[in-house]
Motif scaffolding. Structure first.
Motif, PDB file in Angstrom:
ATOM      1  N   GLY A  87       0.671  -1.259  -0.035  1.00 25.80           N
ATOM      2  CA  GLY A  87      -0.094   0.039   0.100  1.00 25.80           C
ATOM      3  C   GLY A  87       0.969   1.176  -0.030  1.00 25.80           C
ATOM      4  N   ASP A  88       2.009   1.369   1.006  1.00 24.58           N
ATOM      5  CA  ASP A  88       2.708   2.313   0.815  1.00 24.58           C
ATOM      6  C   ASP A  88       3.271   2.608  -0.546  1.00 24.58           C
ATOM      7  OD1 ASP A  88       2.645   2.595   3.542  1.00 24.58           O
ATOM      8  OD2 ASP A  88       4.147   1.276   4.102  1.00 24.58           O
ATOM      9  N   ALA A  89       3.800   1.526  -1.324  1.00 22.00           N
ATOM     10  CA  ALA A  89       4.346   1.569  -2.453  1.00 22.00           C
ATOM     11  C   ALA A  89       3.113   2.246  -3.592  1.00 22.00           C
ATOM     12  CB  ALA A  89       5.196   0.625  -3.054  1.00 22.00           C
ATOM     13  N   THR A  90       2.029   1.645  -3.477  1.00 26.84           N
ATOM     14  CA  THR A  90       1.061   1.678  -4.544  1.00 26.84           C
ATOM     15  C   THR A  90       0.643   3.240  -4.429  1.00 26.84           C
ATOM     16  OG1 THR A  90       0.422  -0.372  -4.300  1.00 26.84           O
ATOM     17  CG2 THR A  90      -1.367   1.218  -5.205  1.00 26.84           C
ATOM     18  N   ARG A  91       0.651   3.858  -3.263  1.00 30.15           N
ATOM     19  CA  ARG A  91       0.005   5.306  -3.135  1.00 30.15           C
ATOM     20  C   ARG A  91       0.978   6.172  -3.960  1.00 30.15           C
ATOM     21  NH1 ARG A  91      -2.791   7.719   0.942  1.00 30.15           N
ATOM     22  NH2 ARG A  91      -1.147   9.434   1.321  1.00 30.15           N
ATOM     23  N   ALA A  92       2.058   5.889  -4.269  1.00 26.12           N
ATOM     24  CA  ALA A  92       3.092   6.834  -5.335  1.00 26.12           C
ATOM     25  C   ALA A  92       2.508   6.617  -6.752  1.00 26.12           C
ATOM     26  CB  ALA A  92       4.350   6.475  -5.138  1.00 26.12           C
ATOM     27  N   MET A  93       1.932   5.658  -6.968  1.00 30.45           N
ATOM     28  CA  MET A  93       1.393   5.295  -8.229  1.00 30.45           C
ATOM     29  C   MET A  93       0.014   5.991  -8.408  1.00 30.45           C
ATOM     30  SD  MET A  93       1.931   1.266  -9.102  1.00 30.45           S
ATOM     31  CE  MET A  93       3.612   0.480  -9.449  1.00 30.45           C
ATOM     32  N   ILE A  94      -0.969   6.072  -7.285  1.00 32.33           N
ATOM     33  CA  ILE A  94      -2.429   6.688  -7.326  1.00 32.33           C
ATOM     34  C   ILE A  94      -2.062   8.145  -7.431  1.00 32.33           C
ATOM     35  CG2 ILE A  94      -4.333   6.751  -6.125  1.00 32.33           C
ATOM     36  CD1 ILE A  94      -3.803   3.911  -5.019  1.00 32.33           C
ATOM     37  N   ALA A  95      -1.043   8.621  -6.790  1.00 33.73           N
ATOM     38  CA  ALA A  95      -0.663   9.927  -6.827  1.00 33.73           C
ATOM     39  C   ALA A  95      -0.643  10.613  -8.203  1.00 33.73           C
ATOM     40  CB  ALA A  95       0.439  10.424  -6.057  1.00 33.73           C
ATOM     41  N   ARG A  96      -0.362   9.839  -9.111  1.00 35.29           N
ATOM     42  CA  ARG A  96      -0.297  10.266 -10.441  1.00 35.29           C
ATOM     43  C   ARG A  96      -1.518  10.577 -11.138  1.00 35.29           C
ATOM     44  NH1 ARG A  96       3.608   5.323 -12.083  1.00 35.29           N
ATOM     45  NH2 ARG A  96       5.443   5.664 -10.494  1.00 35.29           N
ATOM     46  N   TYR A  97      -2.671  10.122 -10.549  1.00 37.59           N
ATOM     47  CA  TYR A  97      -3.837  10.594 -11.045  1.00 37.59           C
ATOM     48  C   TYR A  97      -4.650  11.291 -10.001  1.00 37.59           C
ATOM     49  CZ  TYR A  97      -3.262   6.294 -13.955  1.00 37.59           C
ATOM     50  OH  TYR A  97      -3.019   5.543 -14.922  1.00 37.59           O
ATOM     51  N   SER A  98      -3.993  12.259  -9.563  1.00 32.98           N
ATOM     52  CA  SER A  98      -4.446  13.489  -8.577  1.00 32.98           C
ATOM     53  C   SER A  98      -5.400  14.382  -9.433  1.00 32.98           C
ATOM     54  CB  SER A  98      -3.481  14.343  -8.342  1.00 32.98           C
ATOM     55  OG  SER A  98      -3.899  15.275  -7.525  1.00 32.98           O
ATOM     56  N   GLY A  99      -6.710  14.513  -8.878  1.00 39.14           N
ATOM     57  CA  GLY A  99      -7.660  15.287  -9.656  1.00 39.14           C
ATOM     58  C   GLY A  99      -8.434  14.520 -10.625  1.00 39.14           C
ATOM     59  N   TYR A 115      -6.374   5.947  -0.028  1.00 34.69           N
ATOM     60  CA  TYR A 115      -6.615   6.961  -0.352  1.00 34.69           C
ATOM     61  C   TYR A 115      -6.296   8.346   0.337  1.00 34.69           C
ATOM     62  CZ  TYR A 115      -8.426   3.524  -3.765  1.00 34.69           C
ATOM     63  OH  TYR A 115      -8.801   2.311  -4.615  1.00 34.69           O
ATOM     64  N   ASP A 116      -6.114   8.239   1.575  1.00 38.32           N
ATOM     65  CA  ASP A 116      -6.235   9.488   2.548  1.00 38.32           C
ATOM     66  C   ASP A 116      -5.429  10.274   1.987  1.00 38.32           C
ATOM     67  OD1 ASP A 116      -8.035   8.292   4.111  1.00 38.32           O
ATOM     68  OD2 ASP A 116      -6.394   7.797   5.896  1.00 38.32           O
ATOM     69  N   GLY A 117      -5.566  11.459   1.780  1.00 38.95           N
ATOM     70  CA  GLY A 117      -4.652  12.666   1.323  1.00 38.95           C
ATOM     71  C   GLY A 117      -4.380  12.672  -0.063  1.00 38.95           C
ATOM     72  N   LEU A 118      -5.027  11.995  -1.001  1.00 41.19           N
ATOM     73  CA  LEU A 118      -4.778  11.568  -2.566  1.00 41.19           C
ATOM     74  C   LEU A 118      -5.982  12.400  -3.045  1.00 41.19           C
ATOM     75  CD1 LEU A 118      -3.290   7.983  -2.954  1.00 41.19           C
ATOM     76  CD2 LEU A 118      -1.957  10.429  -2.668  1.00 41.19           C
ATOM     77  N   ASP A 119      -5.896  13.232  -3.942  1.00 44.77           N
ATOM     78  CA  ASP A 119      -6.939  14.015  -4.637  1.00 44.77           C
ATOM     79  C   ASP A 119      -7.486  13.002  -5.571  1.00 44.77           C
ATOM     80  OD1 ASP A 119      -8.942  15.778  -5.411  1.00 44.77           O
ATOM     81  OD2 ASP A 119      -7.280  16.969  -6.380  1.00 44.77           O
ATOM     82  N   VAL A 120      -8.133  11.984  -5.551  1.00 43.34           N
ATOM     83  CA  VAL A 120      -8.952  11.192  -6.397  1.00 43.34           C
ATOM     84  C   VAL A 120     -10.249  10.793  -6.006  1.00 43.34           C
ATOM     85  CG1 VAL A 120      -6.778  10.022  -7.022  1.00 43.34           C
ATOM     86  CG2 VAL A 120      -8.012   9.059  -5.250  1.00 43.34           C
ATOM     87  N   ARG A 121     -11.179  10.561  -6.819  1.00 40.22           N
ATOM     88  CA  ARG A 121     -12.632  10.418  -6.723  1.00 40.22           C
ATOM     89  C   ARG A 121     -12.794   9.038  -7.372  1.00 40.22           C
ATOM     90  NH1 ARG A 121     -12.377  13.910 -10.792  1.00 40.22           N
ATOM     91  NH2 ARG A 121     -13.854  13.571 -12.782  1.00 40.22           N
ATOM     92  N   ARG A 122     -13.703   8.203  -6.469  1.00 37.27           N
ATOM     93  CA  ARG A 122     -13.977   6.911  -7.029  1.00 37.27           C
ATOM     94  C   ARG A 122     -15.295   7.004  -7.863  1.00 37.27           C
ATOM     95  NH1 ARG A 122     -13.497   2.653  -1.768  1.00 37.27           N
ATOM     96  NH2 ARG A 122     -11.958   3.872  -0.528  1.00 37.27           N
TER      97      ARG A 122
END
Length: 288
Positions: A87-99, A115-122
């Motif tokens: 999960g730690d490593a994956t958050r960096a990948m998800i962060a590329r989809y900010s907004g 997803y805490d603190g990451l600007d993504v919407r489900r």
């Protein structure tokens, strides 16, 4: 591949050869319901003798909530120095989809911390730009149940980020499918799948860094031991990172290896051989 060392009686047989341990968690330290007391004791004893322990897990959540879970399962905090998760490593990948919009597969709220603190919407899959898989929606699901949904993802050319590369795990006395099994299905259908946990290098590099922080000095890989129960993730990851492996046979491979009966060293060697891991030994459950 040559035969591994004979079945060892416990970690104490190897402890003097290694300054640090990078230990898998699920299947080695707990079974998804409760800790294995012998494994916790082994790590406590190893640390008391001066060794350092970093947990390296494919759990699809950040480290902080995992520590709380380990507390509930009865894993003493004194048994480990640090923890790094997929999960730690994956958050960096998800962060590329900010907004942007993502489509989540997995328990609906259990993995919220990812997803805490990451600007993504489900959103629904037909509105998303990427599929994030933490696990299957329920423990009773199989990957094949997702094939029709995956056809939509594939038609829209959605990449998949798989936060848990494990295919299966031990859960009490059951074996259940994990996110990695769905990732395999999607890849076989022609989809693009990205993974950051074991056996991939980023998570090992971070675990090794944390071990050096705990030791307060540089470490030699020849004196670092991986402990794990999966050939696909733990053995392959250890081999690719260049560290030895202590193989725990009594988890997901227990039945095929007769782990608690009369295990065959040759059968274990044959099972592990495709990973090219160097076996320091094997045992059914981690113990001291």
């Amino acid at each position: 591949m040559s035969l591994p060392l004979p079945q060892i009686s416990g970690l104490a047989d190897l402890a003097g050869r290694y300054d640090a341990v990078l230990s898998d968690v699920w299947g080695v330290v707990h079974n998804g319901i409760a800790a294995f007391p012998s494994a916790v004791d082994a790590l406590l004893q190893y640390r008391r003798a001066g060794g350092k322990v970093v947990f390296i897990t494919n759990a699809p959540r950040p480290s902080a909530p995992l520590i709380d879970m380990l507390d509930r399962f009865g894993v003493a905090r004194e048994a480990y120095d640090a923890i790094v998760s997929s999960g730690d490593a994956t958050r960096a990948m998800i962060a590329r989809y900010s907004g942007r919009a993502i489509h989540h597969i997995g328990p609906p709220t259990e993995d919220d911390a990812l997803y805490d603190g990451l600007d993504v919407r489900r959103t629904a899959a037909d509105l998303a730009e990427v599929v994030i898989v933490t696990d299957l929606d329920t423990d009773d699901d199989t990957p094949e149940m997702y094939r029709e949904r995956a056809r939509l993802w594939l038609a829209r050319k959605l990449p998949m980020i798989c936060a848990n590369p494990d295919r299966v795990v031990e859960h009490g006395d059951k074996i259940i499918y994990c996110g990695g099994a769905l990732g395999d299905l999607y890849a076989a259908m022609g989809g693009m799948v990205h993974m950051a946990g074991k056996p991939y290098q980023p998570i090992y590099e971070e675990a090794f860094r944390l071990a050096e922080v705990a030791a307060d000095r540089p470490l030699d890989k020849s004196r670092v031991l991986a402990i794990g129960d999966s050939v696909r993730t733990d053995a392959t990851g250890a081999a690719q990172f260049g560290i030895d492996l202590l193989f725990v046979t009594g988890s997901i491979h227990a039945a095929e290896l007769d782990a608690f009966g009369k295990p065959s060293p040759q059968a274990i060697a044959d099972l592990v051989a495709p990973s090219r891991a160097h076996l320091a030994g094997f045992l059914p459950r981690l113990s001291w």
